[in-house]
Design a protein around this motif. Structure first.
Motif, PDB file in Angstrom:
ATOM      1  N   LEU A 292     -12.325  13.169  16.838  1.00 48.13           N
ATOM      2  CA  LEU A 292     -11.696  13.102  15.525  1.00 48.13           C
ATOM      3  C   LEU A 292     -11.263  14.505  15.101  1.00 48.13           C
ATOM      4  N   MET A 293      -9.962  14.680  14.901  1.00 48.63           N
ATOM      5  CA  MET A 293      -9.418  15.991  14.537  1.00 48.63           C
ATOM      6  C   MET A 293      -9.222  16.142  13.031  1.00 48.63           C
ATOM      7  N   ASP A 294      -8.950  15.029  12.363  1.00 41.57           N
ATOM      8  CA  ASP A 294      -8.673  15.094  10.930  1.00 41.57           C
ATOM      9  C   ASP A 294      -8.762  13.680  10.369  1.00 41.57           C
ATOM     10  N   SER A 295      -9.207  13.555   9.139  1.00 40.38           N
ATOM     11  CA  SER A 295      -9.223  12.244   8.490  1.00 40.38           C
ATOM     12  C   SER A 295      -9.152  12.421   6.980  1.00 40.38           C
ATOM     13  N   ARG A 296      -8.605  11.422   6.342  1.00 40.53           N
ATOM     14  CA  ARG A 296      -8.578  11.407   4.878  1.00 40.53           C
ATOM     15  C   ARG A 296      -8.319   9.993   4.391  1.00 40.53           C
ATOM     16  N   ALA A 297      -8.767   9.729   3.189  1.00 38.40           N
ATOM     17  CA  ALA A 297      -8.545   8.423   2.567  1.00 38.40           C
ATOM     18  C   ALA A 297      -7.556   8.596   1.430  1.00 38.40           C
ATOM     19  N   LEU A 298      -6.577   7.709   1.376  1.00 33.97           N
ATOM     20  CA  LEU A 298      -5.585   7.749   0.314  1.00 33.97           C
ATOM     21  C   LEU A 298      -6.030   6.892  -0.863  1.00 33.97           C
TER      22      LEU A 298
ATOM     23  N   SER B 276       4.514  11.488   1.519  1.00 39.39           N
ATOM     24  CA  SER B 276       4.500  12.934   1.739  1.00 39.39           C
ATOM     25  C   SER B 276       3.865  13.291   3.077  1.00 39.39           C
ATOM     26  N   ILE B 277       2.882  12.502   3.517  1.00 41.34           N
ATOM     27  CA  ILE B 277       2.242  12.744   4.810  1.00 41.34           C
ATOM     28  C   ILE B 277       3.213  12.458   5.946  1.00 41.34           C
ATOM     29  N   ILE B 278       3.962  11.359   5.843  1.00 40.64           N
ATOM     30  CA  ILE B 278       4.956  11.039   6.862  1.00 40.64           C
ATOM     31  C   ILE B 278       6.022  12.135   6.925  1.00 40.64           C
ATOM     32  N   ASN B 279       6.465  12.606   5.764  1.00 38.28           N
ATOM     33  CA  ASN B 279       7.468  13.671   5.741  1.00 38.28           C
ATOM     34  C   ASN B 279       6.946  14.926   6.426  1.00 38.28           C
ATOM     35  N   GLU B 280       5.680  15.237   6.210  1.00 39.83           N
ATOM     36  CA  GLU B 280       5.068  16.407   6.846  1.00 39.83           C
ATOM     37  C   GLU B 280       5.035  16.244   8.364  1.00 39.83           C
ATOM     38  N   GLU B 281       4.695  15.041   8.828  1.00 36.52           N
ATOM     39  CA  GLU B 281       4.610  14.788  10.264  1.00 36.52           C
ATOM     40  C   GLU B 281       5.976  14.829  10.941  1.00 36.52           C
ATOM     41  N   LEU B 282       7.013  14.550  10.181  1.00 40.92           N
ATOM     42  CA  LEU B 282       8.369  14.566  10.727  1.00 40.92           C
ATOM     43  C   LEU B 282       9.058  15.918  10.544  1.00 40.92           C
ATOM     44  N   SER B 283       8.348  16.884   9.983  1.00 36.45           N
ATOM     45  CA  SER B 283       8.953  18.195   9.732  1.00 36.45           C
ATOM     46  C   SER B 283       8.863  19.123  10.941  1.00 36.45           C
ATOM     47  N   VAL B 284       8.126  18.712  11.974  1.00 39.71           N
ATOM     48  CA  VAL B 284       7.993  19.521  13.188  1.00 39.71           C
ATOM     49  C   VAL B 284       8.988  19.030  14.234  1.00 39.71           C
TER      50      VAL B 284
ATOM     51  N   TYR C  59       0.815  -1.222   0.000  1.00 42.11           N
ATOM     52  CA  TYR C  59       0.000   0.000   0.000  1.00 42.11           C
ATOM     53  C   TYR C  59       0.842   1.263   0.000  1.00 42.11           C
ATOM     54  N   ALA C  60       2.150   1.119  -0.056  1.00 43.28           N
ATOM     55  CA  ALA C  60       3.036   2.283  -0.032  1.00 43.28           C
ATOM     56  C   ALA C  60       2.913   3.054  -1.340  1.00 43.28           C
ATOM     57  N   ASP C  61       2.742   4.364  -1.226  1.00 48.05           N
ATOM     58  CA  ASP C  61       2.706   5.217  -2.411  1.00 48.05           C
ATOM     59  C   ASP C  61       3.210   6.610  -2.050  1.00 48.05           C
ATOM     60  N   GLU C  62       3.285   7.491  -3.035  1.00 46.19           N
ATOM     61  CA  GLU C  62       3.844   8.819  -2.812  1.00 46.19           C
ATOM     62  C   GLU C  62       3.000   9.642  -1.842  1.00 46.19           C
ATOM     63  N   SER C  63       1.686   9.472  -1.885  1.00 50.78           N
ATOM     64  CA  SER C  63       0.829  10.269  -1.011  1.00 50.78           C
ATOM     65  C   SER C  63       1.092   9.944   0.457  1.00 50.78           C
TER      66      SER C  63
ATOM     67  N   ILE D  84      12.987  10.506   5.965  1.00 50.36           N
ATOM     68  CA  ILE D  84      12.562   9.897   7.226  1.00 50.36           C
ATOM     69  C   ILE D  84      13.773   9.673   8.125  1.00 50.36           C
ATOM     70  N   ALA D  85      14.855   9.188   7.551  1.00 51.30           N
ATOM     71  CA  ALA D  85      16.039   8.849   8.333  1.00 51.30           C
ATOM     72  C   ALA D  85      16.626  10.049   9.064  1.00 51.30           C
ATOM     73  N   ASP D  86      16.728  11.188   8.404  1.00 47.14           N
ATOM     74  CA  ASP D  86      17.365  12.350   9.026  1.00 47.14           C
ATOM     75  C   ASP D  86      16.630  12.824  10.270  1.00 47.14           C
ATOM     76  N   PRO D  87      15.297  13.036  10.219  1.00 41.42           N
ATOM     77  CA  PRO D  87      14.602  13.438  11.453  1.00 41.42           C
ATOM     78  C   PRO D  87      14.688  12.385  12.551  1.00 41.42           C
ATOM     79  N   PHE D  88      14.580  11.105  12.202  1.00 43.42           N
ATOM     80  CA  PHE D  88      14.692  10.044  13.195  1.00 43.42           C
ATOM     81  C   PHE D  88      16.079  10.059  13.847  1.00 43.42           C
ATOM     82  N   ASN D  89      17.116  10.183  13.031  1.00 42.33           N
ATOM     83  CA  ASN D  89      18.475  10.146  13.549  1.00 42.33           C
ATOM     84  C   ASN D  89      18.798  11.360  14.420  1.00 42.33           C
ATOM     85  N   GLU D  90      18.202  12.496  14.113  1.00 33.08           N
ATOM     86  CA  GLU D  90      18.483  13.720  14.860  1.00 33.08           C
ATOM     87  C   GLU D  90      17.658  13.831  16.135  1.00 33.08           C
ATOM     88  N   ALA D  91      16.543  13.130  16.211  1.00 34.49           N
ATOM     89  CA  ALA D  91      15.642  13.242  17.361  1.00 34.49           C
ATOM     90  C   ALA D  91      16.266  12.653  18.620  1.00 34.49           C
TER      91      ALA D  91
END
Length: 199
Positions: free
Chosen positions: A172-178, A46-54, A39-43, A79-86
């Motif tokens: 429920l604060m937010d939801s979406r279907a990919l 991009s969501i994971i990258n957004e969640e790791l940008s904070v 089920y992995a795709d670009e959408s 993904i690796a850079d934020p995980f490694n720096e945290a």
């Protein structure tokens, strides 16, 4: 006060075990490791990258920490850079080889996590860590659940809501279907369970 946010990939029947690879966690003779991969795709990426940008620190159980520590330090990228720096807080009664940079051990789970939560600082992101999540739910320490619900059932495996989960209401604060059929639902802790009657 710091917020504890649980990020979990789950099946329709609530299984969270070994989402990323066949050998990730075979305990209990689990044979479906890697069930998220089709089920992995670009959408989703991009969501994971957004969640790791904070700004965030990580709160991990021993098993997840050891899996991550064997993989992410050898990687670079979104993904690796934020995980490694945290900063990583590892919750375990057992000894842990803290080889991943910025790692420290919490041995008294409930008290240690409560104290950490009381501090000022970044949100604490929990990834995987099924046993730790049970402790967090049992002690009402989860501020937010970010569920990634995959359109499959497995019938066996470690489940998100297992022993010790207390009655609790969430909003429920937010939801979406990919496009892949994965549903993302973000829930925030919202008081006590209310009951009523349609009679």
């Amino acid at each position: 006060m710091r917020r504890i946010v649980v990020f979990t990939m789950i099946t329709l029947d609530g299984v969270m075990q070994a989402p990323g690879a066949p050998e990730e966690d075979t305990s209990g003779n689990f044979t479906y490791g890697g069930w998220t991969v089709p089920y992995a795709d670009e959408s989703f990426g991009s969501i994971i990258n957004e969640e790791l940008s904070v700004p965030f620190d990580m709160l991990l159980g021993r098993k997840t920490y050891e899996i991550f520590a064997a993989y992410w330090p050898r990687r670079t990228g979104s993904i690796a850079d934020p995980f490694n720096e945290a900063r990583k807080y590892v919750v375990s009664h057992e000894s842990v080889d803290l080889t991943w940079k910025e790692s420290s051990l919490i041995t008294d789970a409930a008290a240690g996590i409560k104290a950490l939560k009381e501090e000022r600082g970044s949100m604490l992101q929990v990834w995987g860590s099924g046993k730790l999540v049970q402790t967090l739910l049992k002690n009402d320490l989860v501020d937010e659940l970010r569920l990634r619900v995959f359109p499959i059932t497995l019938g066996t495996g470690k489940r998100l809501f297992a022993e010790g989960t207390i009655p609790a209401a969430f909003e429920l604060m937010d939801s979406r279907a990919l496009p892949s059929g994965v549903v993302l639902a973000n829930y925030e802790r919202a008081g006590e369970v209310e009951t009523g009657s349609f009679a």
